[in-house]
Design a protein around this motif. Structure first.
Motif, PDB file in Angstrom:
ATOM      1  N   LEU A  95      -1.958  76.593  19.384  1.00  0.00           N
ATOM      2  CA  LEU A  95      -0.461  76.264  19.246  1.00  0.00           C
ATOM      3  C   LEU A  95      -0.151  75.751  17.567  1.00  0.00           C
ATOM      4  O   LEU A  95       0.737  76.248  17.094  1.00  0.00           O
ATOM      5  CB  LEU A  95      -0.119  75.315  20.279  1.00  0.00           C
ATOM      6  CG  LEU A  95       0.208  75.620  21.360  1.00  0.00           C
ATOM      7  CD1 LEU A  95       0.177  74.609  22.594  1.00  0.00           C
ATOM      8  CD2 LEU A  95       1.326  76.766  21.672  1.00  0.00           C
ATOM      9  N   GLU A 101       4.138  68.585  20.658  1.00  0.00           N
ATOM     10  CA  GLU A 101       4.592  69.417  21.716  1.00  0.00           C
ATOM     11  C   GLU A 101       5.743  69.866  21.633  1.00  0.00           C
ATOM     12  O   GLU A 101       6.452  71.137  22.069  1.00  0.00           O
ATOM     13  CB  GLU A 101       4.169  68.835  23.402  1.00  0.00           C
ATOM     14  CG  GLU A 101       3.085  68.518  23.582  1.00  0.00           C
ATOM     15  CD  GLU A 101       2.548  67.270  23.100  1.00  0.00           C
ATOM     16  OE1 GLU A 101       2.930  66.682  22.064  1.00  0.00           O
ATOM     17  OE2 GLU A 101       1.556  66.424  23.997  1.00  0.00           O
ATOM     18  N   TYR A 155       6.712  73.382  20.170  1.00  0.00           N
ATOM     19  CA  TYR A 155       5.817  74.495  21.184  1.00  0.00           C
ATOM     20  C   TYR A 155       6.821  74.732  22.580  1.00  0.00           C
ATOM     21  O   TYR A 155       7.023  75.818  22.625  1.00  0.00           O
ATOM     22  CB  TYR A 155       4.490  73.854  21.608  1.00  0.00           C
ATOM     23  CG  TYR A 155       3.634  73.581  20.516  1.00  0.00           C
ATOM     24  CD1 TYR A 155       3.777  73.799  19.220  1.00  0.00           C
ATOM     25  CD2 TYR A 155       2.820  72.308  20.656  1.00  0.00           C
ATOM     26  CE1 TYR A 155       2.789  73.411  18.062  1.00  0.00           C
ATOM     27  CE2 TYR A 155       2.070  71.839  19.537  1.00  0.00           C
ATOM     28  CZ  TYR A 155       2.203  72.425  18.204  1.00  0.00           C
ATOM     29  OH  TYR A 155       1.422  72.030  17.330  1.00  0.00           O
ATOM     30  N   ASN A 214      -1.381  67.495  15.515  1.00  0.00           N
ATOM     31  CA  ASN A 214      -0.327  68.448  15.947  1.00  0.00           C
ATOM     32  C   ASN A 214       1.047  67.786  15.563  1.00  0.00           C
ATOM     33  O   ASN A 214       2.129  68.480  15.130  1.00  0.00           O
ATOM     34  CB  ASN A 214      -0.436  68.889  17.247  1.00  0.00           C
ATOM     35  CG  ASN A 214      -1.605  69.956  17.503  1.00  0.00           C
ATOM     36  OD1 ASN A 214      -2.634  69.510  17.534  1.00  0.00           O
ATOM     37  ND2 ASN A 214      -1.386  71.023  17.485  1.00  0.00           N
ATOM     38  N   THR A 252       3.277  72.198  28.132  1.00  0.00           N
ATOM     39  CA  THR A 252       2.991  72.750  26.741  1.00  0.00           C
ATOM     40  C   THR A 252       2.035  73.727  26.935  1.00  0.00           C
ATOM     41  O   THR A 252       2.037  74.759  26.255  1.00  0.00           O
ATOM     42  CB  THR A 252       2.553  71.689  25.825  1.00  0.00           C
ATOM     43  OG1 THR A 252       3.639  70.597  26.087  1.00  0.00           O
ATOM     44  CG2 THR A 252       2.424  72.120  24.386  1.00  0.00           C
ATOM     45  N   LEU A 307       1.909  78.073  26.181  1.00  0.00           N
ATOM     46  CA  LEU A 307       0.984  78.867  25.477  1.00  0.00           C
ATOM     47  C   LEU A 307       0.522  80.091  26.018  1.00  0.00           C
ATOM     48  O   LEU A 307       0.516  81.209  25.559  1.00  0.00           O
ATOM     49  CB  LEU A 307      -0.606  77.870  25.098  1.00  0.00           C
ATOM     50  CG  LEU A 307      -1.568  78.770  24.630  1.00  0.00           C
ATOM     51  CD1 LEU A 307      -1.156  79.213  23.368  1.00  0.00           C
ATOM     52  CD2 LEU A 307      -2.783  78.018  24.543  1.00  0.00           C
TER      53      LEU A 307
END
Length: 487
Positions: free
Chosen positions: A86, A96, A99, A239, A389, A393
């Protein structure tokens, strides 16, 4: 006029790292080593020093306890691999948030940012600082529990200090992270080496018949996972600062592959070390597991244990604050929070308003906070959104085939992690309902009220309330909007 000229002067300054001018946007100042330190430093914090008791109390015996710790490490690694795909596919800060925005649209993304702001991030920050405070106070109240007021005041002071450091400078926050990560690795090494020496000397009695008498239920296993996974929480933290990571396509997955397995090995060896000197009953009765270990193994140098545990927890709190501020910053930039939360300090080039706001919410959590209830509260909400999350994906494998994927994990990994997340969310509710789960759901859904008032319909009266607040804070903290709007 003054603000415009100030911003213009700042934009004209040249960066000492490059020939590009520094503008009011976040800078790429986090390299591979700092990235590994953020992962390791955020994961190894308070968890390994407070969770062993809770994991053992739910598994009852040594064998299942060690299995839970190993399984949690595997699950964290699998989850991080999904987040690596991601993070290299959608190279935006905020964890998150971007995403979920890409996979499901604004409402799930908003609910995540709302839940993170109100529940997950501040409760995590509060837990870590409360743990820091308890370990710092323990040597001064030998044989008894430290006063609650003292613990909470010290935790609040820690939040104030960490928030100030991260609001002042990205580099300062990164340097603090690196220093405390080195310090916490020292105490981890001391405990592991001491445990291995004792193990070699034949202190293996607590590992004999390590599964005998085990009686576990689905609910107890889930709560054991909650506490074990709390100790691993932070596996996704890099992230949150993708926009500030140099060469993210290389450094993000590499930091994950190096950092999380290192933590997993350390956790298993530390638990083995604890059981070389304490029976399960003694461990459950200990006020501070690492302090008890130090008293029995390192005396008269046992004072180093609470000192370095304090360094460890402060490092974890610093890493959490460093990354969580970016989530609030990105949500504000998208218009899902007060606009001023997306502003960047003109002088410091940090998302100062977001970091300060985060510190205030965390301080509020300390007032009624209890570590065990906060851990369950946090874990329930966290794995709800981790699962959503990673489901995103899977969805984007079909809906966004056009996106470039420098890293592409086998599809069975996100499917497996999603199913485990569903189990972790539903099992405790079904087997052992508790009020904190209901409160958590209510807080999450209450975000819809603010979404429709301030974001979707943008009612005039709501905007009139928020606009003066934004203008006042903008002048007070000398902050300006980011250079680019979130796309």
């Amino acid at each position: 006029m003054g603000e415009t000229s100030l911003r213009k002067r700042r934009e004209d300054e040249k960066s000492i790292q490059s020939n590009e001018p520094k503008t009011t946007s976040l800078q790429k100042e986090v390299g591979l080593i700092s990235g590994i330190c953020i992962i390791v430093g955020t994961i190894i914090g308070s968890g390994i020093f407070i969770s062993p008791k809770s994991v053992l109390s739910n598994t009852e015996t040594v064998g299942p306890c060690l299995i839970i710790w190993a399984t949690c490490g595997i699950l964290a690694t699998l989850g991080a691999l999904c987040f690596a795909e991601l993070g290299t596919m959608i190279t935006k800060s905020g964890g998150e948030y971007p995403y979920l925005m890409e996979a499901f649209g604004p409402i799930p993304a908003y609910l995540f940012s709302w839940t993170s702001l109100i529940v997950m991030k501040p409760s995590s920050f509060a837990i870590i600082c409360l743990s820091f405070s308890e370990y710092v106070c323990a040597p001064f109240y030998s044989g008894c529990k430290p006063p609650v007021t003292v613990v909470k005041c010290l935790a609040a002071a820690a939040i104030l200090l960490i928030t100030t450091v991260n609001a002042l400078s990205v580099r300062l926050g990164s340097y603090v992270q690196n220093v405390f990560t080195a310090a916490k690795l020292v105490i981890v090494a001391i405990i592991i080496i001491s445990g291995l020496v004792l193990l070699a000397q034949g202190n293996t009695k607590n590992f004999e018949n390590s599964f005998e008498g085990t009686t576990v239920s689905v609910g107890s296993i889930t709560l054991a996972f909650y506490n074990g996974l709390w100790a691993y929480d932070g596996w996704n933290q890099l992230n949150y600062i993708t926009e500030e990571l140099r060469n993210p396509f290389r450094n993000l997955p590499l930091a994950i592959v190096i950092g999380i397995p290192l933590v997993t090995v350390c956790y298993i060896l530390m638990n083995i070390a604890y059981f070389t000197v304490m029976t399960p009953t003694e461990l459950l009765q200990s006020q501070a597991v690492a302090v008890t270990f130090g008293d029995r193994v390192l005396y008269p140098a046992s004072w180093v244990v609470p000192l370095f545990v304090a360094f460890s927890t402060i490092g974890a709190a610093n890493g959490t604050c460093f990354t969580a501020g970016r989530l609030i910053y990105v949500a504000g930039r998208e218009g899902h929070m007060l606009k001023v939360l997306s502003y960047i300090s003109v002088r410091r080039l940090t998302p100062a308003p977001a970091i300060i706001f985060y510190g205030i919410i965390a301080t509020i959590y300390i007032i009624p906070g209890d570590i065990n209830s906060l851990v369950n509260y946090f874990s329930f909400a966290a794995w709800l959104f981790y699962g959503l999350t990673i489901l995103g994906l899977i969805v984007m494998r079909f809906t966004r085939k056009d996106l470039e994927r420098p890293i592409k994990v086998p599809i069975f990994i996100p499917i497996l992690v999603t199913l485990i997340a569903v189990f972790l969310v539903l099992a405790p509710i079904i087997s052992k309902p508790a009020w904190e789960y209901l409160y958590c759901v209510v807080f999450i859904l209450s975000g819809l009220i603010f979404y429709f008032l301030f974001v979707y319909y943008k009612f005039g009266w709501a905007q009139k309330i928020s606009k003066p607040v934004t203008m006042y804070l903008q002048m007070l903290m000398e902050v300006v909007p980011p250079e680019k709007e979130f796309e």
